[in-house]
Design a protein around this motif. Structure first.
Motif, mmCIF file in Angstrom:
data_model
loop_
_atom_site.group_PDB
_atom_site.id
_atom_site.type_symbol
_atom_site.label_atom_id
_atom_site.label_comp_id
_atom_site.label_asym_id
_atom_site.label_seq_id
_atom_site.Cartn_x
_atom_site.Cartn_y
_atom_site.Cartn_z
ATOM 1 N N LEU A 63 13.445 -70.577 27.834
ATOM 2 C CA LEU A 63 13.839 -71.922 28.242
ATOM 3 C C LEU A 63 13.135 -72.992 27.416
ATOM 4 C CD1 LEU A 63 13.758 -71.429 32.141
ATOM 5 C CD2 LEU A 63 15.677 -71.092 30.561
ATOM 6 N N ASP A 64 13.807 -74.126 27.238
ATOM 7 C CA ASP A 64 13.242 -75.285 26.529
ATOM 8 C C ASP A 64 12.782 -74.967 25.114
ATOM 9 O OD1 ASP A 64 13.571 -77.315 28.492
ATOM 10 O OD2 ASP A 64 11.964 -76.371 29.656
ATOM 11 N N VAL A 65 13.567 -74.171 24.434
ATOM 12 C CA VAL A 65 13.241 -73.831 23.044
ATOM 13 C C VAL A 65 13.590 -75.047 22.172
ATOM 14 C CG1 VAL A 65 13.748 -72.242 21.137
ATOM 15 C CG2 VAL A 65 13.882 -71.438 23.526
ATOM 16 N N PRO A 66 12.626 -75.569 21.395
ATOM 17 C CA PRO A 66 12.969 -76.725 20.554
ATOM 18 C C PRO A 66 13.823 -76.311 19.353
ATOM 19 C CG PRO A 66 10.625 -76.175 20.350
ATOM 20 C CD PRO A 66 11.221 -75.184 21.311
ATOM 21 N N TYR A 67 14.911 -77.044 19.117
ATOM 22 C CA TYR A 67 15.690 -76.777 17.898
ATOM 23 C C TYR A 67 15.522 -77.906 16.884
ATOM 24 C CZ TYR A 67 19.289 -79.852 20.014
ATOM 25 O OH TYR A 67 19.973 -80.920 20.586
ATOM 26 N N GLY A 68 14.727 -78.893 17.257
ATOM 27 C CA GLY A 68 14.431 -80.020 16.369
ATOM 28 C C GLY A 68 13.151 -80.663 16.851
ATOM 29 N N ASP A 69 12.761 -81.773 16.220
ATOM 30 C CA ASP A 69 11.491 -82.423 16.572
ATOM 31 C C ASP A 69 11.619 -83.366 17.755
ATOM 32 O OD1 ASP A 69 10.343 -81.112 14.466
ATOM 33 O OD2 ASP A 69 10.720 -82.754 13.038
ATOM 34 N N GLY A 70 12.807 -83.802 18.039
ATOM 35 C CA GLY A 70 13.012 -84.788 19.114
ATOM 36 C C GLY A 70 12.760 -84.186 20.487
#
Ligand SMILES: N[C@@H](CC(=O)c1ccccc1NC=O)C(=O)O
Length: 310
Positions: A63-70
């Protein structure tokens, strides 16, 4: 009259509508037949929340895997029980007129699809007013690039979107992947009750937080681009299923039918399904069910099969 919907003689029907009629046509909750508008929207959130809670409590997930910096650039991945290197991935983009909804209440199809060996990715993007349409399209692009890079051995990436999310998924038909250093293994698009020409939306109250200008609306309209300059699928086997609910408004029907027709003319392997006796929201509720026609991955004849396994 211009020829936005296929020819100068016909003209775009929405241009002849009064402001109230246009508002009505682009308010999906006013077209539900079994509930009141407010109740339909409440039920939609409730079913989405419950499906997400259930999906997170059972099964393997990230869960909540970042795919960008935002801050808002996160996705949730739900895996099937059988561990495999080469999974098909279905990525889902939620609706809510680009200004409501979240990944945390949109895991509708997780249970029936993970049970059939498909990994499901529910993607968050920055809704308006924080995000602009251009930014949302860019975030969706980034999320797909991320999944392809993270799972290069995937058995296919399938994009599914509902309503505004179907618009975002359809924008990927226009993506220039070479700019991103990786071409995702896109095998299918499953577009549910979407809006593909944004110009009429500019003239409704939904535009208040989108603040779309004609230029932005056209730049973000797959219908406009595909009609003006058809694109070709990277993978000729890539399939597109365009669906709309029987009880969706006539304008929603027109938008889906015209996208389908334009795709066919452009050489895409597209099919069109009007889903029997369902409204804009019930389609998604049905996607939580194992025995619904759209969630049968391995069973013929089925739109998912057409989209996912052929
Ligand atoms: N204000 C809209 C809300 C809406 O259209 C909607 C709500 C939840 C999920 C998808 C929606 N539609 C398109 O994105 C309505 O009146 O139905």
């Amino acid at each position: 009259m211009d020829d936005l919907d296929g020819g100068p003689k016909r003209g775009a029907p929405w241009k002849r509508m009064s402001k109230e009629e246009l508002e009505n046509q682009y308010s999906p909750s006013r077209w539900v037949v079994r509930l009141g508008a407010e109740e339909a929207l409440r039920t939609y959130s409730q079913i989405g929340n419950e499906a997400t809670k259930r999906a997170q409590a059972t099964g393997r997930n990230l869960l909540d895997v970042p795919y960008g910096d935002g801050e808002g650039e996160k996705l949730d991945i739900y895996f099937p029980e059988a561990v495999s290197e080469a999974l098909p991935f279905l990525m889902f983009f939620h609706g809510g007129y680009w200004q409501s909804g979240s990944k945390d209440s949109s895991a509708f199809m997780v249970s029936p699809l993970t049970a059939q060996g498909v990994a499901v990715v529910i993607v968050a993007y920055d809704i308006a007013p924080k995000g602009t349409l251009d930014q949302m399209v860019d975030q969706v692009t980034q999320s797909i690039v991320f999944v392809q890079k993270q799972y290069p051995g995937n058995q296919g990436i399938y994009l599914c979107g509902h309503s505004a999310g179907a618009h975002l998924a359809a924008m990927m038909l226009l993506a220039n992947w070479t700019e991103h250093g990786v071409t995702p293994n896109l095998k299918g698009f499953f577009l549910v009750s979407g809006i593909y020409d944004l110009e009429p939306v500019m003239h409704t109250s939904e535009n208040a937080s989108l603040l779309t200008t004609l230029e932005v609306a056209q730049r973000n309209s797959p219908q406009w681009h595909l009609q003006t300059a058809p694109t070709q699928p990277v993978d000729p086997a890539c399939r597109i299923l365009v669906t709309v609910g029987q009880h969706d408004s006539p304008e929603f029907h027109r938008q889906s039918r015209e996208l389908y027709q334009t795709l066919r003319r452009g050489g895409w392997k597209a099919s069109f399904e009007e889903l029997h006796d369902v409204d804009h929201f019930e389609i998604l509720w049905n996607l939580t069910q194992k025995d619904y026609v759209l969630t049968q991955v391995g069973c013929i004849p089925s739109p998912w099969t057409e989209c996912i396994l052929l």
